[in-house]
Design a protein around this motif. Structure first.
Motif, short mmCIF file in Angstrom:
data_model
loop_
_atom_site.label_atom_id
_atom_site.label_comp_id
_atom_site.label_asym_id
_atom_site.label_seq_id
_atom_site.Cartn_x
_atom_site.Cartn_y
_atom_site.Cartn_z
N ARG A 45 -8.18 120.83 61.02
CA ARG A 45 -9.28 119.91 60.71
C ARG A 45 -9.22 119.47 59.25
O ARG A 45 -9.56 118.34 58.91
CB ARG A 45 -10.61 120.61 61.02
CG ARG A 45 -11.81 119.70 61.02
CD ARG A 45 -11.88 118.90 62.30
NE ARG A 45 -11.80 117.48 61.98
CZ ARG A 45 -11.43 116.54 62.82
NH1 ARG A 45 -11.09 116.84 64.03
NH2 ARG A 45 -11.38 115.28 62.46
N GLU A 46 -8.76 120.35 58.35
CA GLU A 46 -8.68 120.01 56.93
C GLU A 46 -7.70 118.87 56.68
O GLU A 46 -7.88 118.09 55.76
CB GLU A 46 -8.33 121.24 56.08
CG GLU A 46 -6.92 121.79 56.26
CD GLU A 46 -6.71 122.65 57.50
OE1 GLU A 46 -5.54 123.04 57.73
OE2 GLU A 46 -7.67 122.93 58.23
N ASP A 49 -9.44 115.63 58.16
CA ASP A 49 -10.55 115.24 57.29
C ASP A 49 -10.09 114.48 56.04
O ASP A 49 -10.90 113.85 55.38
CB ASP A 49 -11.37 116.47 56.87
CG ASP A 49 -12.22 117.01 58.00
OD1 ASP A 49 -12.40 116.29 59.02
OD2 ASP A 49 -12.70 118.15 57.88
N CYS A 50 -8.80 114.55 55.71
CA CYS A 50 -8.27 113.81 54.56
C CYS A 50 -7.98 112.35 54.90
O CYS A 50 -7.69 111.55 54.02
CB CYS A 50 -7.00 114.48 54.04
SG CYS A 50 -7.32 116.04 53.21
N ASP A 53 -12.37 108.11 57.58
CA ASP A 53 -13.26 108.36 58.73
C ASP A 53 -13.40 107.14 59.63
O ASP A 53 -13.29 106.00 59.17
CB ASP A 53 -14.67 108.72 58.24
CG ASP A 53 -14.75 110.13 57.68
OD1 ASP A 53 -15.62 110.36 56.83
OD2 ASP A 53 -13.96 110.99 58.10
N TYR A 58 -5.35 108.20 64.74
CA TYR A 58 -4.70 108.56 63.48
C TYR A 58 -3.20 108.71 63.68
O TYR A 58 -2.53 109.42 62.95
CB TYR A 58 -5.30 109.86 62.92
CG TYR A 58 -6.73 109.68 62.47
CD1 TYR A 58 -7.01 109.01 61.29
CD2 TYR A 58 -7.78 110.14 63.25
CE1 TYR A 58 -8.32 108.82 60.88
CE2 TYR A 58 -9.10 109.95 62.84
CZ TYR A 58 -9.35 109.30 61.66
OH TYR A 58 -10.64 109.10 61.25
N ASP A 105 -5.25 106.21 53.25
CA ASP A 105 -4.76 107.52 53.65
C ASP A 105 -3.24 107.52 53.87
O ASP A 105 -2.55 108.45 53.47
CB ASP A 105 -5.50 108.06 54.88
CG ASP A 105 -5.75 107.03 55.96
OD1 ASP A 105 -5.21 105.92 55.89
OD2 ASP A 105 -6.51 107.35 56.90
N GLN A 171 -5.24 117.44 50.40
CA GLN A 171 -6.54 117.82 49.84
C GLN A 171 -6.58 117.50 48.34
O GLN A 171 -7.57 117.03 47.83
CB GLN A 171 -6.82 119.31 50.07
CG GLN A 171 -8.20 119.75 49.67
CD GLN A 171 -9.31 119.05 50.46
OE1 GLN A 171 -9.14 118.72 51.63
NE2 GLN A 171 -10.43 118.82 49.82
N ARG A 174 -7.29 113.96 47.95
CA ARG A 174 -8.69 113.69 48.29
C ARG A 174 -9.59 114.00 47.09
O ARG A 174 -10.47 113.24 46.75
CB ARG A 174 -9.12 114.52 49.50
CG ARG A 174 -10.50 114.22 49.98
CD ARG A 174 -10.76 114.93 51.31
NE ARG A 174 -12.05 114.56 51.81
CZ ARG A 174 -13.15 115.27 51.62
NH1 ARG A 174 -13.10 116.39 50.94
NH2 ARG A 174 -14.30 114.86 52.09
#
Length: 186
Positions: A45-46, A49-50, A53, A58, A105, A171, A174
């Protein structure tokens, strides 16, 4: 010259779930036997989540991230080497070749690859392969045992080695994007 190392990478996105994988084939050279490395991975999920949204899929981001993963997972093997890298996603190839993506992203993943490759100094040549011919399709769908059997039937002598899939650290990108830089005061 030494023959290029060959990579196939792939990803899938179905029902809000993703998975990816890759195959690295090192041809026999100067008396050294061929080598084969395989990896399959479900992004946490990490990682998801980057990404930006609210997208329906994806797949583009996952195709990119699993294209970068072999270089981070086996850097000692790919450092300074010519690489022939097959991907079945033209958007991912375009980003990796040009070093740019308008999607924020995807751009972070492309930037991570090129920044990492400054030190690695591999010489990748990215090439399109139809999905039906992409051997990484099997590991990207959790069918790694079937992949091992297919390699054996295809005449590959080396025993495939499963390796850990290491993804770029999105991350940190981000966190950088959350920093607000103000105008300098005079």
């Amino acid at each position: 010259p030494r023959p290029p190392t060959i990579i196939w990478s792939d990803a899938m996105w179905e029902s809000s779930e993703g998975m990816g994988g890759f195959v690295i084939y090192v041809p026999e050279y100067a008396g050294k036997p061929e080598e084969v490395y395989l990896s399959e991975h479900v992004p946490g999920r990490e990682t998801i989540d980057c990404f930006v949204d609210g997208k329906k899929t994806y797949i583009g981001q996952l195709e990119l991230i699993y294209a970068v993963a072999p270089y981070m997972s086996k850097p000692g093997l790919l450092a300074g080497r010519r690489v022939l890298h097959f991907i079945d996603n033209t958007s991912a190839i375009a980003g990796l070749v040009s070093g740019y993506s308008a999607a924020v992203d995807s751009g972070k993943i492309v930037n991570a690859f090129h920044a990492y490759n400054v030190g690695l100094q591999s010489e990748p040549y990215f090439e399109y392969v139809r999905s039906e011919a992409n051997v990484a399709d099997l590991p990207s769908r959790g069918r790694i045992e079937e992949m091992i059997d297919a390699l054996r039937r295809g005449g590959v002598k080396a025993k495939p080695k499963r390796i850990e899939c290491i993804l770029p650290d999105l991350q940190s990108y981000r966190e950088l994007s959350l920093i607000h830089i103000s105008e300098p005061t005079r």
